[in-house]
Design a protein around this motif. Structure first.
Motif, PDB file in Angstrom:
ATOM      1  N   LEU A 127     -11.264  25.565  43.384  1.00  0.00           N
ATOM      2  CA  LEU A 127     -11.354  26.660  42.431  1.00  0.00           C
ATOM      3  C   LEU A 127     -10.366  26.492  41.286  1.00  0.00           C
ATOM      4  O   LEU A 127     -10.688  26.774  40.122  1.00  0.00           O
ATOM      5  N   SER A 128      -9.164  26.038  41.574  1.00  0.00           N
ATOM      6  CA  SER A 128      -8.145  25.893  40.536  1.00  0.00           C
ATOM      7  C   SER A 128      -8.557  24.873  39.486  1.00  0.00           C
ATOM      8  O   SER A 128      -8.262  25.040  38.291  1.00  0.00           O
ATOM      9  N   VAL A 129      -9.224  23.829  39.908  1.00  0.00           N
ATOM     10  CA  VAL A 129      -9.716  22.831  38.955  1.00  0.00           C
ATOM     11  C   VAL A 129     -10.772  23.455  38.048  1.00  0.00           C
ATOM     12  O   VAL A 129     -10.752  23.280  36.815  1.00  0.00           O
ATOM     13  N   ALA A 148     -12.169  26.120  32.779  1.00  0.00           N
ATOM     14  CA  ALA A 148     -12.705  27.314  32.118  1.00  0.00           C
ATOM     15  C   ALA A 148     -11.702  27.977  31.187  1.00  0.00           C
ATOM     16  O   ALA A 148     -12.068  28.898  30.450  1.00  0.00           O
ATOM     17  N   GLY A 149     -10.431  27.533  31.212  1.00  0.00           N
ATOM     18  CA  GLY A 149      -9.474  28.106  30.273  1.00  0.00           C
ATOM     19  C   GLY A 149      -8.070  28.319  30.783  1.00  0.00           C
ATOM     20  O   GLY A 149      -7.147  28.497  29.984  1.00  0.00           O
ATOM     21  N   PHE A 181      -8.503  29.060  52.814  1.00  0.00           N
ATOM     22  CA  PHE A 181      -8.194  29.437  51.435  1.00  0.00           C
ATOM     23  C   PHE A 181      -7.679  28.247  50.643  1.00  0.00           C
ATOM     24  O   PHE A 181      -8.056  28.049  49.476  1.00  0.00           O
ATOM     25  N   ALA A 182      -6.807  27.442  51.255  1.00  0.00           N
ATOM     26  CA  ALA A 182      -6.229  26.297  50.544  1.00  0.00           C
ATOM     27  C   ALA A 182      -7.312  25.327  50.095  1.00  0.00           C
ATOM     28  O   ALA A 182      -7.281  24.819  48.963  1.00  0.00           O
ATOM     29  N   ARG A 183      -8.278  25.067  50.968  1.00  0.00           N
ATOM     30  CA  ARG A 183      -9.372  24.162  50.594  1.00  0.00           C
ATOM     31  C   ARG A 183     -10.183  24.727  49.434  1.00  0.00           C
ATOM     32  O   ARG A 183     -10.560  24.008  48.503  1.00  0.00           O
ATOM     33  N   ALA A 186       3.967  26.959  43.666  1.00  0.00           N
ATOM     34  CA  ALA A 186       3.417  25.870  42.848  1.00  0.00           C
ATOM     35  C   ALA A 186       1.988  25.510  43.217  1.00  0.00           C
ATOM     36  O   ALA A 186       1.325  24.779  42.477  1.00  0.00           O
ATOM     37  N   GLY A 187       1.493  25.998  44.355  1.00  0.00           N
ATOM     38  CA  GLY A 187       0.132  25.689  44.760  1.00  0.00           C
ATOM     39  C   GLY A 187      -0.086  24.200  44.892  1.00  0.00           C
ATOM     40  O   GLY A 187       0.733  23.485  45.470  1.00  0.00           O
ATOM     41  N   ASN A 188      -1.183  23.714  44.321  1.00  0.00           N
ATOM     42  CA  ASN A 188      -1.502  22.288  44.401  1.00  0.00           C
ATOM     43  C   ASN A 188      -1.028  21.508  43.181  1.00  0.00           C
ATOM     44  O   ASN A 188      -1.461  20.386  42.940  1.00  0.00           O
TER      45      ASN A 188
END
Length: 217
Positions: free
Chosen positions: A16-18, A23-24, A9-11, A45-47
């Motif tokens: 995906l976050s980028v 996208a908004g 999931f982290a990879r 905080a995620g990445n």
């Protein structure tokens, strides 16, 4: 040490976050922290995608992230942020912070995933000074009468949490925030992406305050 590890999931999330920010969601993140000042705790905080948006009035951010790969990415992102950021290991249900230590707390796409929303929000409240702010951007349950809500319930009971590191699409996060004792000051509901009917598309974005005298339970 939280010792949380979701390597697959982290990879996926790092990429995906980028794409989501392009996208908004970057605009939502920027609006989320606009006007903040003082000391801030960012829970989940995620990445580190939020880091670049903190305004200069923020004196310090303590960024809590339990997943080891995402935390390492956040540590790499912290030195390029416009404000001082310290990335630490920790769980939302047991935050590594003193009572009343922070002026504000930030959660973005986090309360869908924590195992216990009530405990996580109680911990966030504990770390805030009286009158401190909670800024939130979350995906939430669709209207109960809708077909989408029924789809969310089915997915949450089966594959979705397993595929997305514990994420649930159908949580009533606003009710959880108010039940924890916060007072909602601003709230916007929308779908992201606009017009989408995906299980994770219903979103809320807003601000709540921790009262000077939390109500007795």
């Amino acid at each position: 040490m939280a010792t949380v590890s979701h390597p697959v999931f982290a990879r996926v999330y790092e990429r995906l976050s980028v794409a989501m920010d392009r996208a908004g969601t970057a605009e939502f993140r920027r609006d989320l922290v606009a006007g903040l000042s003082g000391r801030v705790i960012e829970v989940g905080a995620g990445n580190g995608r939020m880091f670049s948006h903190y305004p200069p009035g923020v004196s310090e951010v303590v960024a809590v992230e339990p997943e080891r790969r995402l935390r390492a990415a956040a540590e790499r992102a912290a030195p390029t942020a416009p404000v001082p950021i310290t990335v630490v290991d920790g769980l939302a249900e047991s935050l590594p912070a003193r009572d009343g230590e922070f002026d504000a707390a930030v959660v973005a796409l986090v309360l869908c995933t924590v195992p216990d929303q009530a405990n996580a929000l109680a911990e966030i409240g504990r770390t805030l000074r009286p009158g401190g702010e909670l800024r939130f951007f979350e995906h939430v349950a669709a209207d109960e009468a809708s077909r989408l809500h029924r789809t969310q319930r089915l997915l949450d009971a089966t594959l979705w949490p397993k595929l997305f590191a514990g994420c649930h699409t159908g949580r009533d996060t606003i009710a959880a925030i108010t039940d924890a004792g916060f007072v909602i000051e601003e709230l916007r509901r929308f779908h992201f992406p606009a017009g989408s009917n995906s299980p994770s598309s219903p979103c809320v974005h807003g601000r709540a305050t921790w009262p000077a005298a939390p109500r007795q339970r």
